[in-house]
Scaffold this motif. Structure first.
Motif, PDB file in Angstrom:
ATOM      1  N   HIS A 117       0.845  -1.204   0.000  1.00 17.70           N
ATOM      2  CA  HIS A 117       0.000   0.000   0.000  1.00 17.70           C
ATOM      3  C   HIS A 117       0.880   1.255   0.000  1.00 17.70           C
ATOM      4  O   HIS A 117       2.091   1.177   0.206  1.00 17.70           O
ATOM      5  N   HIS A 119       1.850   3.691   1.870  1.00 22.55           N
ATOM      6  CA  HIS A 119       2.768   4.133   2.919  1.00 22.55           C
ATOM      7  C   HIS A 119       4.188   3.621   2.704  1.00 22.55           C
ATOM      8  O   HIS A 119       5.129   4.147   3.294  1.00 22.55           O
ATOM      9  N   TYR A 120       4.343   2.572   1.878  1.00 20.53           N
ATOM     10  CA  TYR A 120       5.676   2.018   1.656  1.00 20.53           C
ATOM     11  C   TYR A 120       6.178   2.233   0.224  1.00 20.53           C
ATOM     12  O   TYR A 120       7.146   1.604  -0.182  1.00 20.53           O
ATOM     13  N   HIS A 174      -7.215  -1.057   4.899  1.00 20.15           N
ATOM     14  CA  HIS A 174      -6.314   0.061   5.202  1.00 20.15           C
ATOM     15  C   HIS A 174      -6.229   1.012   3.993  1.00 20.15           C
ATOM     16  O   HIS A 174      -6.275   2.230   4.145  1.00 20.15           O
ATOM     17  N   ASP A 197       1.084  -3.564   6.508  1.00 17.22           N
ATOM     18  CA  ASP A 197       0.153  -3.399   7.629  1.00 17.22           C
ATOM     19  C   ASP A 197      -1.305  -3.428   7.142  1.00 17.22           C
ATOM     20  O   ASP A 197      -2.170  -2.845   7.753  1.00 17.22           O
TER      21      ASP A 197
END
Ligand SMILES: [Zn+2]
Ligand SMILES: [Zn+2]
Length: 274
Positions: A117, A119-120, A174, A197
């Motif tokens: 996702h 965020h990475y 998420h 996550d």
């Protein structure tokens, strides 16, 4: 023209003369702008002015974790899987130097990069260019790509078979395109799920959890957690690795199902009265 990197989330942005006004990842309610304000760096400055290094660690046969020390931005761990001559980098980190490139080349290089996702996304394009590897991102998260590149391939639907035994599954939650990687040869053939996550491992390592925002503590709806558990149920895996060096070592499939039940009970006031 530099490619500016947000110091809070570690995501590298498209080339600009001056630093961008804001970071699309940090402006989202799932992340946050640092209380001291938005700040930027570049990979060149990180290499020259900061004393950073990437630590590669063997987690199990054919699986390595890669983490920057001292911790940078979100501080996630990427993973390198060696799968029958096809190496996958699962999730990414911002910092990349020649030493890391040499160490990874000794392990067979990187043939594909897959992301759980946004965020990475970090400096994923730098990694893709260094190893001449395609990047696989679910098309539902297309709008979150801050630095576009021809290396990025947007996949669609619920699953992507990268190689026999290496499959991406879109779980959502998420992020809408939130994905996990199923590696059937992992944990001596008992199977591993690498979750970023999209599913996270709880502090006690026996349970997992699911959130819309981790830093801002926003839960997911019960229906979404139920859906995630149902999608994961048919997969054979004994172990889960998240993005923060937390591992459910045994019976991880059962841990996901049990944790989803607990989560939904908690949301529905069936678990505790405080
Ligand atoms: Zn940011
Ligand atoms: Zn996240």
């Amino acid at each position: 023209m530099p490619y500016y990197i947000c110091k809070t989330c570690g995501v590298q942005h498209a080339q600009t003369v001056n630093s961008p006004n804001s970071c699309l990842i940090c402006d989202d309610e799932r992340q946050y702008v640092h209380p001291d304000g938005q700040s930027w760096t570049t990979l060149e400055d990180m290499r020259e002015k900061e004393n950073l290094q990437n630590i590669l660690k063997k987690e199990e046969e054919h699986l390595y974790s890669i983490k920057t020390e001292p911790e940078f931005a979100i501080g996630q761990t990427a993973h390198l899987i060696q799968h029958k001559g096809f190496n996958v980098l699962w999730d990414c980190i911002t910092y990349l130097d020649q030493k890391t490139i040499d160490q990874i080349n000794e392990l067979g290089g990187i043939q594909a990069i897959a992301l759980s996702h946004p965020h990475y996304y970090s400096a994923q394009v730098e990694w893709a260019e260094a190893f001449q590897a395609p990047i696989y991102i679910h098309e539902d998260d297309k709008d979150w790509v801050a630095r576009p590149s021809n290396h990025i391939h947007f996949w669609s639907g619920e699953t992507l078979n990268m190689k026999p035994g290496l499959d991406l599954y879109r779980l959502g939650g998420h992020f809408k395109g939130g994905a996990v990687l199923h590696w059937s040869n992992g944990n001596e053939g008992k199977g591993c799920l690498l979750t970023g996550d999209v599913i996270t491992v709880a502090a006690d390592r026996n349970w997992v959890s699911f959130m819309y925002s981790y830093p801002n503590l926003i839960p997911l709806p019960a229906s979404k957690v139920e859906e995630i558990a149902a999608k994961v149920k048919p997969l054979q895996f004994n172990r889960i690795y998240n993005a923060f060096s937390k591992v459910v070592r045994e019976n991880a499939g059962e841990a996901v199902q049990r944790s989803a039940v607990r989560y939904i009970k908690a949301l529905n006031s069936e678990l505790f009265h405080t």
